[in-house]
Every structure is written in C-alpha cells, then in structure tokens.
Scaffold this active site. Structure first.
Site, PDB file in Angstrom:
ATOM      1  N   ASN A  49     118.809  49.663  18.137  1.00  0.00           N
ATOM      2  CA  ASN A  49     118.536  50.913  17.977  1.00  0.00           C
ATOM      3  C   ASN A  49     119.004  51.817  19.220  1.00  0.00           C
ATOM      4  O   ASN A  49     119.190  52.898  19.045  1.00  0.00           O
ATOM      5  CB  ASN A  49     117.005  51.286  17.784  1.00  0.00           C
ATOM      6  CG  ASN A  49     116.130  50.486  19.054  1.00  0.00           C
ATOM      7  OD1 ASN A  49     116.466  49.442  19.322  1.00  0.00           O
ATOM      8  ND2 ASN A  49     115.149  51.132  19.008  1.00  0.00           N
ATOM      9  N   GLY A 109     113.139  43.325  20.246  1.00  0.00           N
ATOM     10  CA  GLY A 109     113.176  43.083  19.051  1.00  0.00           C
ATOM     11  C   GLY A 109     111.916  43.107  18.156  1.00  0.00           C
ATOM     12  O   GLY A 109     110.640  43.659  18.239  1.00  0.00           O
ATOM     13  N   THR A 131     108.487  41.611  15.876  1.00  0.00           N
ATOM     14  CA  THR A 131     107.663  40.526  16.426  1.00  0.00           C
ATOM     15  C   THR A 131     107.703  39.000  15.767  1.00  0.00           C
ATOM     16  O   THR A 131     107.400  38.253  16.316  1.00  0.00           O
ATOM     17  CB  THR A 131     106.256  41.142  15.617  1.00  0.00           C
ATOM     18  OG1 THR A 131     106.242  42.507  16.340  1.00  0.00           O
ATOM     19  CG2 THR A 131     105.262  40.382  16.164  1.00  0.00           C
ATOM     20  N   THR A 146     110.438  37.816  15.060  1.00  0.00           N
ATOM     21  CA  THR A 146     111.620  36.881  15.792  1.00  0.00           C
ATOM     22  C   THR A 146     111.162  36.337  17.045  1.00  0.00           C
ATOM     23  O   THR A 146     111.393  35.258  17.559  1.00  0.00           O
ATOM     24  CB  THR A 146     112.854  37.812  16.130  1.00  0.00           C
ATOM     25  OG1 THR A 146     113.397  38.041  14.683  1.00  0.00           O
ATOM     26  CG2 THR A 146     113.850  37.229  16.799  1.00  0.00           C
ATOM     27  N   ALA A 147     110.299  37.193  17.838  1.00  0.00           N
ATOM     28  CA  ALA A 147     109.804  36.751  18.848  1.00  0.00           C
ATOM     29  C   ALA A 147     108.759  35.576  18.986  1.00  0.00           C
ATOM     30  O   ALA A 147     108.774  34.838  19.762  1.00  0.00           O
ATOM     31  CB  ALA A 147     108.602  38.115  19.626  1.00  0.00           C
ATOM     32  N   GLU A 187     109.246  42.976  24.193  1.00  0.00           N
ATOM     33  CA  GLU A 187     108.653  44.244  23.800  1.00  0.00           C
ATOM     34  C   GLU A 187     109.161  44.416  22.306  1.00  0.00           C
ATOM     35  O   GLU A 187     110.400  44.411  21.841  1.00  0.00           O
ATOM     36  CB  GLU A 187     109.740  45.297  24.752  1.00  0.00           C
ATOM     37  CG  GLU A 187     109.190  46.756  24.556  1.00  0.00           C
ATOM     38  CD  GLU A 187     109.784  47.562  23.296  1.00  0.00           C
ATOM     39  OE1 GLU A 187     109.129  47.651  22.489  1.00  0.00           O
ATOM     40  OE2 GLU A 187     110.784  47.813  23.615  1.00  0.00           O
ATOM     41  N   CYS A 236     111.299  52.214  18.487  1.00  0.00           N
ATOM     42  CA  CYS A 236     110.039  51.400  18.540  1.00  0.00           C
ATOM     43  C   CYS A 236     108.908  52.236  18.788  1.00  0.00           C
ATOM     44  O   CYS A 236     107.812  52.254  18.403  1.00  0.00           O
ATOM     45  CB  CYS A 236     109.804  50.266  19.395  1.00  0.00           C
ATOM     46  SG  CYS A 236     110.489  50.627  21.091  1.00  0.00           S
ATOM     47  N   GLU A 263     108.105  46.208  31.485  1.00  0.00           N
ATOM     48  CA  GLU A 263     109.154  46.567  31.763  1.00  0.00           C
ATOM     49  C   GLU A 263     109.110  47.852  32.684  1.00  0.00           C
ATOM     50  O   GLU A 263     108.041  48.773  32.172  1.00  0.00           O
ATOM     51  CB  GLU A 263     110.496  46.771  30.934  1.00  0.00           C
ATOM     52  CG  GLU A 263     110.441  45.576  29.977  1.00  0.00           C
ATOM     53  CD  GLU A 263     111.754  45.617  29.080  1.00  0.00           C
ATOM     54  OE1 GLU A 263     112.742  46.374  29.466  1.00  0.00           O
ATOM     55  OE2 GLU A 263     111.811  44.953  27.984  1.00  0.00           O
TER      56      GLU A 263
END
Length: 485
Positions: free
Chosen positions: A150, A226, A228, A230-231, A248, A282, A461
């Site tokens: 994005n 990316g 949630t 996938t995390a 994140e 996001c 971050e």
C-alpha cells in the site's frame, strides 16, 4: 515489457528457477512487466551475501554508515518524479500523492536514521569506585524485512534505513504487487556504491520467498508489515528459531466525533483520513462514531463531500482517488460491501465499481462508500476492509463512544474530535490503540514510536525504538584495579 531482477550481492540477477510473475497495472488492468518468482534458492543466496557482508559493515564507523544513507536519500530525492511515476503505476495511487507523501517520506526515513544513529546514547552505572556497569548495543546480523503493497517505498525504507544504520545487513522482500520502486531503490543503492551484500532485494510470493526468509536459520530478525493472519503464520515459523520479530498489522480505526468539535475541521480531515490512497492505508479511519445530536448534520455534509470526490486516472492531477491495487483486492472490497447491503446496512453513497473512462474500464476502480449501521458486531464493523469504505454509527455519551471504539480485535490508531481538553485526554487514555490523533490525522514525527495494540501488532518502529529493535544489548561489568603511588 519491463522486467525486474533480484538484487543480490551487488548484482542484478534473474531468479534461480528462471520463472517470472506478471505485474499488472491497476489503472487499466494490463500486464506491463514481470518480476522474479523467487524461491528458497534465491533467498539462500541473498542471506549468504548479507551474512558475508555483515562483519565489515557493522565495523564501519557510524558516521561512515550514515554517509551511505544520506547518499541514498539524496539520490531518491533527485529522482523523485521517476519514483512517483513508478509508484503510481504500480499501486494505483494518484501520482500527485506519491510526489507529495510517499517519496518524500522515504527520503526522510534515510535522513532521519542516518542522523539518529549518530546521537544514540548508551547507559553506564557506577556501582562503586572500582566497578562500572555499561551497556553495549550491537547489531543483530541479517535482518529479514517484509513490506506491503500500500505504501511500497515508504514502508520498505522505514525498515531498511534503521536496519542498516544500526549496523545490520538486510534481505528485503517487497510485495509482489508493487515491486517497481523497490527495484529503483536497488538501482540507487548500486549507483551510490553501497557495499555488496549489505542490502539485498528478493522479489516474489510470500508463500515462497517470504516463507523461506522467515524460516532461514541465519536470519535472526524479522520485521513484517501486513495482514494479521499472515503475521500469525510468521510467528509460528519464527518462534522455534527464537527470532526477534516486529509486526505492524491491520487496523479497524475509529474516529470519535463529539458534538463540541470544530465541525469544518472534522469534516475536511475525516474525508482524507477515510479515503486517502483509496482507503488503502493501515491508519485510515474506517469506523466513524458521531454523537447523536450531531449525527444528522455531520452525515449530510460528510456524504455530500464524499460524492464530490473524483475517482479517476491516477496520472491525472485532478483525481483524489485512483484504482485499487489488484483485481483480487477489488473483489474483496466489493464482497464486503455487497454482504453489508444484504445484511440490511444502509449504503449512503458509493457501494459500486466505477470506470473513469472507456479506456479505463478494465481498471480496478471502486466508488468511495459510506455505510450507515448501528450493529457494532457485524462483519463490516469488525473485519478490516482496507479500501474506500467507512461506516458511520451514532453514540450517546462518552462511555458509549469508548466502548464502541474498543469493540474490535484491532488497536492500531484512532482519531478524536473535540474542543474539550478533558474529553481529549481521557479518550486518548481509554481507547486501546497505539496511535491517537486529537483534532488531526496522519501527523507523524519519526522520533515518536509507532505501532499497534491487540491484534494490530507487536513491537514499535520509529526513533530510538527502531534502532533498539535492530540491535541487542550486551551488559558489561568492569572491575577497575587502582594503582596507588
């Protein structure tokens, strides 16, 4: 047709398999290029290069590492229009937005962390006249960096810059949907003479290249931005290897609009916070909660402004929104809206695919959509759409507003609109989100740590927090022998 190559050990190379993926242009749905369909073999090669480059890179003086980052920043800035055009073509955002936001922020990422590493301070404790305890921060090694589609250059550089500044080497996997600006970044790093192997870019699919990077035994650190779900997969893969991880993740960000707000400011900013970059940020506000007494007026004025937004060619300076990033994402967003309609929620505007012109009919465009609902438990209120869709819901009082704002599994960001200082401070404390804006949105300072709560991520971050994530502490206790004459 453009063909992107991996950047490994200072060279541009084809994937080991010889296989490439098509890259689609959201503007018109056409295939305009190809990128590597990389596998574990390519990741292995990149990690080996980064591992070999690590000893010399982390032994450089901080000033020397900083100079490389400053050179990269300068080179990107000099090619701002080239980067902006590539990002607009790849991701679908209006080119003027890429020029004004994405590329300048990527430049700032390199400059900020180049300066930050020069001013980082360590701790020392004088236990007694003969004993000194002090902390050393040392780079972790090879950093595995996985970035989303994005804000492709902005978020990629937000990982690369602190990783390299702290003395790590890196293997980055940009999103397969938006590889163009990452490839340009690799060319810049090559042009400025960044030592071979210090930063490597491997392109491809998450289930191949991304998974190989996460599972690699010589990559002790994973930073992922990316989804949630996938995390959760990455976490399960990384945990047995005791990797440092930073996530994140998604957001279902509330905007609380109290009756005493500055209405014009709230309207103007909330239009942007809901639909900038097609809602594919996001941090976008996707749930609006408006105090009952203000709801009719706010809704009328808000919907009127949304209907005036121009969805058009991303190459046009007049377009506020461009297309969504892919055909698959368009289907996903449309599916959310159609299910909401079928479940009885009211579509106040939008809710349909659009085509700016006959030439762009195959592009991935969707009208900005406002949905009225009072069911906080519904799918459209609970699941991340990540597109130009916002819900609007009334609240009665402060307690009701906070309860509704906190009613999802996400906790990334929130906005609060009020002229009451007590309300602002209490809401900022009570809303479970990592980033709170009061009477503004998207105002960022890189010194401030950024990240989410709940299912919106772990780790931070920005500022010293980024530098600390890319380093590890070593505590030294020194017994000082005194020679007395």
């Amino acid at each position: 047709m453009d063909r992107i190559l991996n950047y490994i050990d200072g060279s541009f190379v084809a994937p080991a398999s010889g296989q490439f993926l098509d890259n689609y242009r959201p503007r018109d749905g056409a295939v305009y290029g190809q990128l590597p369909d990389s596998t574990a073999a390519d990741v292995d090669r990149a990690v080996a290069a980064a591992k070999a480059a690590f000893p010399a890179w982390h032994k450089l003086k901080r000033q020397e590492r900083a100079q490389y980052l400053y050179k990269i920043a300068d080179a990107i800035e000099q090619k701002l229009d080239i980067f902006a055009a590539a990002e607009s073509r790849d991701q679908g955002k209006p080119i003027h937005l890429a020029r004004s936001m994405d590329i300048p922020r990527a430049v700032e990422n390199f400059r900020f962390f180049a300066g930050a590493i020069l001013h980082q301070q360590e701790r020392a404790f004088q236990t007694s006249p003969e004993v000194l305890n002090y902390t050393r921060r040392e780079p972790v090694g090879v950093a595995g960096l996985i970035s989303p589609w994005n804000l492709p250059l902005y978020l990629l550089t937000w990982k690369i810059a602190p990783a390299l500044a702290a003395g790590n080497t890196a293997v980055a996997k940009p999103s397969e949907l938006t590889p163009a600006t990452a490839f340009l970044l690799a060319q810049v790093m090559d042009e400025v003479g960044l030592p071979k192997g210090v930063c490597n870019l491997v392109f491809g699919l998450g289930e191949k290249a991304g998974d190989a990077l996460v599972a690699h035994p010589y990559v002790p650190l994973i930073s992922f931005t990316g989804g949630t779900d996938t995390a959760a997969i990455i976490g399960r893969r990384a945990a047995p290897l005791y990797k440092k991880i930073s996530f994140e993740l998604g957001g279902k960000n509330p905007g609380l609009i109290f009756a005493d707000c500055d209405l014009e400011a709230a309207l103007t900013t909330t239009v942007r916070s809901s639909f900038l970059n097609q809602g594919e940020i996001c941090l976008c506000t996707s749930r609006l909660f408006v105090q009952e007494s203000l709801l009719p007026k706010f809704t009328e004025l808000f919907v009127e402004r949304i209907r005036q937004l121009k969805v058009g060619d991303p190459e046009s300076a007049e377009s506020f929104m461009g297309p969504l990033v892919s055909a698959e994402h368009l289907e996903k967003v449309d599916g959310f809206v159609q299910r909401a309609k079928a479940q009885g929620h009211t579509i106040l505007c939008g809710g349909e695919r659009v085509a700016p012109s006959a030439a762009l009919q195959k592009g991935f465009y969707f009208a900005p959509t406002v949905i009225s609902t009072q069911d906080a438990s519904s799918e459209i209120m609970q699941q991340e759409v990540f597109g130009p869709v916002v819900t609007i819901t009334p609240f009665t009082d402060y307690a009701d507003a906070v309860e509704k704002a906190n009613s999802t599994r996400y906790g990334l960001a929130a906005t609060i609109w009020t002229q009451n200082l007590d309300t602002a401070h209490h809401a900022a404390a009570d809303i479970k989100a990592g980033q709170i804006w009061v009477n503004t949105w998207m105002l960022r300072d890189l010194r401030v740590p950024f990240g989410g709560m709940k299912d919106s991520g772990i780790g931070r971050e920005g500022g010293d927090y980024s530098l600390e994530f890319y380093t590890e502490e070593k505590n030294v206790c020194l017994q000082i022998g005194r020679n007395r004459l």
